[in-house]
Design an enzyme around this catalytic site. Structure first.
Site, PDB file in Angstrom:
ATOM      1  N   ASP A   1       4.859   5.100  -1.996  1.00 21.36           N
ATOM      2  CA  ASP A   1       5.937   4.995  -2.986  1.00 21.36           C
ATOM      3  C   ASP A   1       5.673   5.813  -4.253  1.00 21.36           C
ATOM      4  O   ASP A   1       6.531   5.891  -5.138  1.00 21.36           O
ATOM      5  CB  ASP A   1       6.122   3.525  -3.421  1.00 21.36           C
ATOM      6  CG  ASP A   1       6.944   2.727  -2.421  1.00 21.36           C
ATOM      7  OD1 ASP A   1       7.677   3.334  -1.606  1.00 21.36           O
ATOM      8  OD2 ASP A   1       6.871   1.478  -2.477  1.00 21.36           O
TER       9      ASP A   1
ATOM     10  N   LYS B   1      11.008  -0.164  -9.334  1.00 24.71           N
ATOM     11  CA  LYS B   1      12.075   0.364  -8.473  1.00 24.71           C
ATOM     12  C   LYS B   1      12.656  -0.762  -7.636  1.00 24.71           C
ATOM     13  O   LYS B   1      12.024  -1.793  -7.413  1.00 24.71           O
ATOM     14  CB  LYS B   1      11.567   1.480  -7.545  1.00 24.71           C
ATOM     15  CG  LYS B   1      10.553   1.057  -6.469  1.00 24.71           C
ATOM     16  CD  LYS B   1      11.154   0.618  -5.140  1.00 24.71           C
ATOM     17  CE  LYS B   1      10.062   0.248  -4.139  1.00 24.71           C
ATOM     18  NZ  LYS B   1      10.350  -0.739  -3.163  1.00 24.71           N
TER      19      LYS B   1
HETATM   20  O1  C5P Z   1       0.992   4.019   1.706  1.00 19.27           O
HETATM   21  P1  C5P Z   1       0.734   2.613   1.283  1.00 19.27           P
HETATM   22  O2  C5P Z   1      -0.724   2.332   1.073  1.00 19.27           O
HETATM   23  O3  C5P Z   1       1.573   2.201   0.126  1.00 19.27           O
HETATM   24  O4  C5P Z   1       1.210   1.676   2.521  1.00 19.27           O
HETATM   25  C1  C5P Z   1       0.795   0.343   2.658  1.00 19.27           C
HETATM   26  C2  C5P Z   1       0.943  -0.090   4.101  1.00 19.27           C
HETATM   27  O5  C5P Z   1       2.322  -0.205   4.445  1.00 19.27           O
HETATM   28  C3  C5P Z   1       0.386   0.880   5.121  1.00 19.27           C
HETATM   29  O6  C5P Z   1      -0.964   0.624   5.389  1.00 19.27           O
HETATM   30  C4  C5P Z   1       1.242   0.629   6.343  1.00 19.27           C
HETATM   31  O7  C5P Z   1       0.788  -0.531   7.028  1.00 19.27           O
HETATM   32  C5  C5P Z   1       2.569   0.266   5.765  1.00 19.27           C
HETATM   33  N1  C5P Z   1       3.516   1.412   5.683  1.00 19.27           N
HETATM   34  C6  C5P Z   1       4.122   1.880   6.860  1.00 19.27           C
HETATM   35  N2  C5P Z   1       5.009   2.917   6.774  1.00 19.27           N
HETATM   36  C7  C5P Z   1       5.326   3.458   5.582  1.00 19.27           C
HETATM   37  C8  C5P Z   1       4.737   2.988   4.384  1.00 19.27           C
HETATM   38  C9  C5P Z   1       3.830   1.949   4.478  1.00 19.27           C
HETATM   39  O8  C5P Z   1       3.851   1.386   7.956  1.00 19.27           O
HETATM   40  N3  C5P Z   1       6.220   4.449   5.540  1.00 19.27           N
END
Ligand code: C5P
Length: 283
Positions: free
Chosen positions: A136, A11
């Site tokens: 995502d 993406k």
């Molecule tokens: O959800 P995911 O593990 O992909 O997110 C990775 C990191 O990115 C999270 O630990 C957070 O620090 C940050 N994040 C965030 N806000 C979001 C998505 C991700 O702060 N909407």
């Protein structure tokens, strides 16, 4: 049927805006997302064993792999009795690139397990499970042109974007997503994407309007060490891209071209200096 192979598309972010920091540490985002033809091949096979094996190019196929996490979440959330699984991933999307490669492998694993084990499972339910795997992943389950809000899990499908050709160029370094989020002070963000304008341009199929509104707020907080991102962006624009921006938390930069031959020459030029350069199109 005991085995299925699905495309796991990369993406890119046509826009990425950060609205606020939340109590739970995450950020509320507003992102217009687009899948591109660059993809991994994810083959999920039901086996006689009772464990999950996963091969994923150079990336560990252990419990940290989003495809394995997705499979565990599928069984935990659907109540389908866990069975043995083999997940074989032909990796083309670079890791830690801002292209959701890992999330897309997780999403393809969920779609494969639905097809193999629970075809009646609704899309909404699959996206709810996907949100437990990563921010995502729900978008990657859905694909196409979509607005993602909240952590990234609140999705609105949009009219398909005008079909651009895309050159994606990833420099050799990686940028930590949590590090980049930690540099954002929402009240100090000045140059925000015009998300409403982007939605309007997409609604009207206005390619020039889409190109003129491509923007990623993370570029404003990039540490100096990553200035090469801007050099690649400038180069894509000089090579005729109608828009160029970093995708997600980077470091990949993409350029959009309506003219395929311009995209091909830009790809050839950048590929000479950056091995991880790809030519793709919107899907
Ligand atoms: O959800 P995911 O593990 O992909 O997110 C990775 C990191 O990115 C999270 O630990 C957070 O620090 C940050 N994040 C965030 N806000 C979001 C998505 C991700 O702060 N909407």
């Amino acid at each position: 049927m005991t085995s299925i192979t699905l495309n796991a598309y990369a993406k890119l972010n046509l826009t990425l805006d950060i609205l606020r920091k939340r109590e739970d540490g995450y950020h509320d985002l507003q992102m217009v997302m687009q899948t591109v033809s660059l993809h991994d091949d994810v083959t999920v096979t039901l086996t006689d064993g009772d464990g999950i094996t996963c091969r994923c190019g150079d990336i560990p196929g252990d419990e940290s792999n989003l495809a394995v996490k997705a499979a565990r979440a599928f069984f935990a959330e659907t109540g389908v009795k866990p069975c043995g699984l083999d997940i074989d991933i032909v990796k083309r999307i670079p890791a830690q690139a801002g292209m959701a490669g890992g999330s897309s492998d997780g999403a393809a694993t969920l779609r494969a397990l639905r097809k193999l084990l629970k075809p009646e499972l609704l899309g909404d339910e699959l996206e709810r499970i996907a949100a437990k795997v990563g921010s995502d992943v729900p978008y990657c389950v859905r694909g196409g042109t979509a607005l993602a809000e909240g952590r990234g899990e609140r999705l609105t499908t949009l009219r398909d974007a005008p079909r651009f050709h895309v050159v994606l160029c990833k420099p050799e370094f990686a940028i930590s997503t949590p590090m980049l989020f930690s540099r954002v002070k929402v009240s100090e963000l000045r140059e925000r994407p015009d998300t409403a304008g982007m939605l309007d341009a997409l609604h009207h199929g206005d390619a020039a309007g889409v190109a003129s509104r491509v923007k990623n707020v993370f570029e404003a907080v990039l540490p100096r060490d990553f200035a090469e991102v801007f050099a690649i962006k400038e180069r894509l624009l000089r090579l005729g891209a109608e828009a160029a921006a970093m995708t997600g938390s980077g470091p990949t930069v993409f350029g959009l071209f309506q003219d395929e031959s311009a995209a091909r020459s830009a790809f050839a030029s950048l590929h000479g200096d950056y091995a991880q350069t790809f030519l793709a199109q919107f899907v």
